[in-house]
Design an enzyme around this catalytic site. Structure first.
Site, PDB file in Angstrom:
ATOM      1  N   ASP A   3      35.026  49.902  16.109  1.00 37.93           N
ATOM      2  CA  ASP A   3      35.299  48.465  16.239  1.00 37.93           C
ATOM      3  C   ASP A   3      34.701  47.916  17.526  1.00 37.93           C
ATOM      4  OD1 ASP A   3      37.680  47.732  14.116  1.00 37.93           O
ATOM      5  OD2 ASP A   3      37.915  49.775  14.846  1.00 37.93           O
ATOM      6  N   THR A  60      39.358  48.595   8.907  1.00 39.63           N
ATOM      7  CA  THR A  60      39.524  49.662   9.901  1.00 39.63           C
ATOM      8  C   THR A  60      40.462  50.756   9.406  1.00 39.63           C
ATOM      9  OG1 THR A  60      39.102  48.135  11.728  1.00 39.63           O
ATOM     10  CG2 THR A  60      40.244  50.169  12.265  1.00 39.63           C
TER      11      THR A  60
END
Length: 351
Positions: free
Chosen positions: A103, A171
């Site tokens: 990320d 995610t």
């Protein structure tokens, strides 16, 4: 002769003129020096992006490049198995939100590229960018041939543009190594309306892009079943949606649990990949962040589709970063009729 019998001294006139020239020099020297520097350094386009107009074709090109560069970081971290996974908080439903090196590194690459190319444009990103991080990034301003052949230049005021970055969508699935759901996304909104969408799949290098009233490299699928649609929903919300959806559309309705808002939008389109599921309608029944949905919204709008709240309201991409009213997305279907069938889900979205 001067009024009141006063004579003007030639020396006084000369001093007065010199003072006036000095004031003018002070006022304009900085401006002229700046323009001269831009001329000598060959940076007029960068200056234009910082203060004046933005060419949407150029912005589309850099958005595609940013999604790909971010995707390369996402893939590298996952394949190296160095996720450095940690919790960054909880969702409104109490689920733990994950944060990984993928990320952060993807966000860094994407943000700095977009900021370097268009310094005067507002950028909203899911992850925080450290103000002390001054990474030097360059863009050669080249436009890929497929964009150049389909999209005409179109300038808009820089202050009307907001860019939304999702550096790693899905995610949770990324940490579970469910790679097919993972995307990187960039969206451009003009006066709050999504006009450019880019959805990139890092593990297959597939990229979908589209520009409203411009063109795209993707199209809608040609076959749909409106009577018993296949509805794609978040894995965590499948149970909540399934009961109401079957009551609404019938027991033959197919519920497809999946990860990632980008993946779900691609399920409505003609994607040439074996592991991409197909659906007719995308429904989300809870609060969702705008960087999750802006790119998909733009792509659907460009292709004639729709993404609205469950109450049928258009989603505006200015102001707060969250969308409170859930969403329903479709293409080549009667979107208004779908909304009218889902009053119970609209109520569910506010719980």
């Amino acid at each position: 002769m001067a009024p009141m019998g006063i004579r003007l001294s030639p020396l006084g006139m000369a001093v007065f003129c010199l003072l006036g020239l000095g004031v003018l020099y002070h006022l304009y020297s900085g401006f002229l020096a700046g323009r001269f520097a831009f001329f000598m350094l060959g940076e007029p386009e960068a200056a234009r992006g910082a203060a004046g107009a933005v060419d949407l074709r150029e912005l589309l090109a850099v958005c595609v490049e940013a999604a790909a560069r971010g995707g390369a970081e996402v893939r590298r971290v996952r394949e190296g198995n160095v996720l450095n996974e940690k919790a960054k908080g909880k969702t409104r439903e109490g689920a733990e939100e994950k944060l990984t090196s993928g990320d952060l590194l993807s966000n860094r690459r994407m943000f700095h590229l977009l900021r370097a190319a268009f310094p005067g444009v507002q950028i909203n990103s899911e992850e925080h960018v450290d103000a002390a991080d001054q990474e030097t990034v360059t863009w050669d301003r080249s436009i890929p041939e497929d964009i150049k052949s389909k999209i005409q230049s179109k300038e808009v005021p820089a202050e009307s543009v907001t860019v939304w970055i999702d550096p790693l969508d899905a995610t949770q699935e990324y940490t579970e190594d469910l790679r097919q759901y993972v995307t990187t996304m960039v969206c451009v909104a003009v006066n709050g309306k999504p006009v450019i969408g880019v959805i990139h799949k890092p593990f297959s290098a597939y990229t979908a892009w589209a520009m409203v009233d411009g063109g795209s490299n993707i199209k809608a699928r040609s076959s749909y079943n409106e009577k018993t649609p296949r509805i794609i929903v978040s894995r965590s919300h499948a149970g909540k949606v399934e009961q109401v959806a079957r009551q609404t559309f019938g027991n033959k309705t197919v519920i497809i649990p999946a990860g990632g808002a980008g993946y779900k939008v691609l399920a409505l389109l003609d994607v040439p990949e074996k592991n991409q599921e197909e659906a007719d309608v995308y429904i989300h029944v809870t609060y969702i962040k705008k960087w999750d949905i802006c790119a998909g919204n733009a792509v659907l709008r460009a292709l004639g589709g729709h993404m609205t709240t469950l109450a049928g309201e258009e989603i505006t991409y200015t102001g707060s970063d969250g969308n409170e009213g859930g969403l329903i997305a479709s293409i080549n279907m009667n979107h208004k009729a779908l909304i009218e069938k889902l009053p119970n889900l609209e109520k569910t979205s506010h719980k």
